[in-house]
Every structure is written in C-alpha cells, then in structure tokens.
Design a protein around this motif. Structure first.
Motif, PDB file in Angstrom:
ATOM      1  N   LEU A  33       0.849  -1.188   0.000  1.00 48.69           N
ATOM      2  CA  LEU A  33       0.000   0.000   0.000  1.00 48.69           C
ATOM      3  C   LEU A  33       0.882   1.234   0.000  1.00 48.69           C
ATOM      4  O   LEU A  33       1.529   1.545   0.997  1.00 48.69           O
ATOM      5  CB  LEU A  33      -0.946  -0.001   1.203  1.00 48.69           C
ATOM      6  N   CYS A  79      -3.577  -3.333   8.854  1.00 51.98           N
ATOM      7  CA  CYS A  79      -3.830  -2.195   7.970  1.00 51.98           C
ATOM      8  C   CYS A  79      -5.271  -1.728   8.149  1.00 51.98           C
ATOM      9  O   CYS A  79      -6.181  -2.543   8.314  1.00 51.98           O
ATOM     10  CB  CYS A  79      -3.579  -2.584   6.520  1.00 51.98           C
ATOM     11  N   VAL A  80      -5.468  -0.429   8.045  1.00 50.23           N
ATOM     12  CA  VAL A  80      -6.808   0.146   8.226  1.00 50.23           C
ATOM     13  C   VAL A  80      -7.762  -0.316   7.120  1.00 50.23           C
ATOM     14  O   VAL A  80      -8.977  -0.293   7.294  1.00 50.23           O
ATOM     15  CB  VAL A  80      -6.716   1.686   8.318  1.00 50.23           C
TER      16      VAL A  80
END
Ligand SMILES: Nc1nc2c(c(=O)[nH]1)N[C@H]1C(S)=C(S)[C@@H](COP(=O)(O)O)O[C@H]1N2
Ligand SMILES: [Mo]
Length: 200
Positions: A33, A79-80
């Motif tokens: 990401l 991770c969000v």
C-alpha cells in the motif's frame, strides 16, 4: 543482540483475548500500500535525521545506523483497509536507541518519508520497546516497495503509522497532523479500539 521484544512474540495480545483486532481479516500475502511511487533511495545517499523542537538535529548515515544494536522483531500488523498479517519478522534498530540522549520536551512526533509521506504519533508510542527503524524483512534486505532501504515499524498502531522510506522524525510540542490524518484518518489509530477515522 537477538531479542524479541516483550509483547511481540506472536502470542495473543492477552492470554484469553483474541489475536485479530475487530473488523480485520487475516491474510498470508503481503499487500503493498503506497500513496505514490516508490522512491529510489540508495544506501550511500540514505540519511536518517531526528530533529527536536529546538531545531537541534542528529543525523545517521547507513553505516552508522547499522553499527547500532540491532533487534529481531516478530509482530502482527494491521492495515486500516482491514487486512492483518501475523508473525511478520523484521530486523532493525529500536527507536529507544535512536532517541537515547536526545534532549526534548516534545510529546509528539511526525515521521517523514522520502517521497513526501508523513504520519503523526505521540512520542510515547515510539519509546518503550514499541517502535523500530527496520531494514530487513524475513531475513532479507527490505524490498523498496515495502519501504526499503528502511522504514518505521510501529506494529501496535494501524500500519499507516509505519512510514515507509523513513527519512526523518520531527519532535514537536504540539500535535501536527500527517498525510492521512489530514485527510480524515484517526490521529492515534489503535486497531484494538478500531480508531480508523477521526471521531472513532
Ligand atoms: N511513505 C509511505 N509510507 C507508508 C505508506 C505510504 O503510502 N507511503 N502507506 C502506509 C500504509 S496505509 C500501510 S498499510 C503500510 C503498507 O506497508 P506495505 O506496503 O509494506 O504493506 O505502509 C504505510 N506507510
Ligand atoms: Mo494501510
């Protein structure tokens, strides 16, 4: 030194509690990401700087950083965007080592990346064996797309706090929002309290 840090041995967070934070799913892959292109930073040109609220700077070259005590860290990352990965293995320098001897009254830190990304954290979340400047993953040099030559690792917070291609840490006496935090993401980002967005 070959120490696993307390709390990061891959055990559940509490003896009886769950290991996967709320709203997350487990992945065995390692997604990339990145908000922009992967910057090219050679080890020869790499510098890491800590700047205090008075403007005082401490700078390390790649060789100087590698000469510091190294730690092996095993951590679960979250991770969000809802993927979590268990037992990731890293090697690098504890932020306790890098911050040792730095005079500051700051309560906050901004991590800046080569390429322009930034993220904010309380300074207390970078000390006490909770954060590392890592340069190896799974026994290999950290790949550029995952933040090589070196990135921040702060596994107890959502993974956007772990700035890839870490360039500097700026210590400040007041809170200053970073890249995603300016865009509505939570200032703190505790995965166990699902602090995804401002107001969570
Ligand atoms: N410099 C920089 N660091 C960054 C990012 C980024 O876009 N740029 N993305 C963050 C986000 S949202 C996550 S989930 C992780 C992803 O790390 P990975 O690509 O190694 O999985 O890096 C964080 N650090
Ligand atoms: Mo993320």
């Amino acid at each position: 030194m070959n120490e696993l840090s307390p709390g990061f041995h891959g055990r559940p967070r509490t003896p009886s509690g769950p290991r996967l934070p709320p709203g997350q799913y487990l992945t065995t892959g390692f997604p990339v990401l990145s908000a922009g292109p992967t910057p090219t930073v050679t080890e020869a040109r790499w510098r890491f700087t800590i700047e205090t609220e008075t403007g005082a700077e401490r700078v390390w070259t790649w060789a100087e950083m590698l000469a510091l005590p190294q730690e092996d860290v095993r951590a679960d990352i979250h991770c969000v965007t809802r993927w979590s990965k268990f037992d990731t293995r890293w090697r690098g320098v504890s932020l306790d080592v890098l911050l040792d001897g730095i005079e500051t009254e700051a309560d906050y830190a901004l991590a800046y990346s080569y390429g322009g990304y930034s993220t904010n954290l309380p300074l207390a979340d970078l000390t006490g064996g909770k954060a590392w400047l890592v340069h190896a993953y799974g026994g290999e040099p950290l790949e550029p797309e995952h933040g090589g030559p070196a990135r921040l690792l702060v596994p107890h917070l959502y993974f956007w706090k772990s700035a890839k291609w870490l360039k500097s840490l700026r210590l400040t006496t007041r809170h200053i929002a970073g890249f995603w935090e300016t865009d509505g993401y939570h200032d703190y980002g505790d995965p166990w309290r699902e602090q995804r967005l401002q107001g969570d």
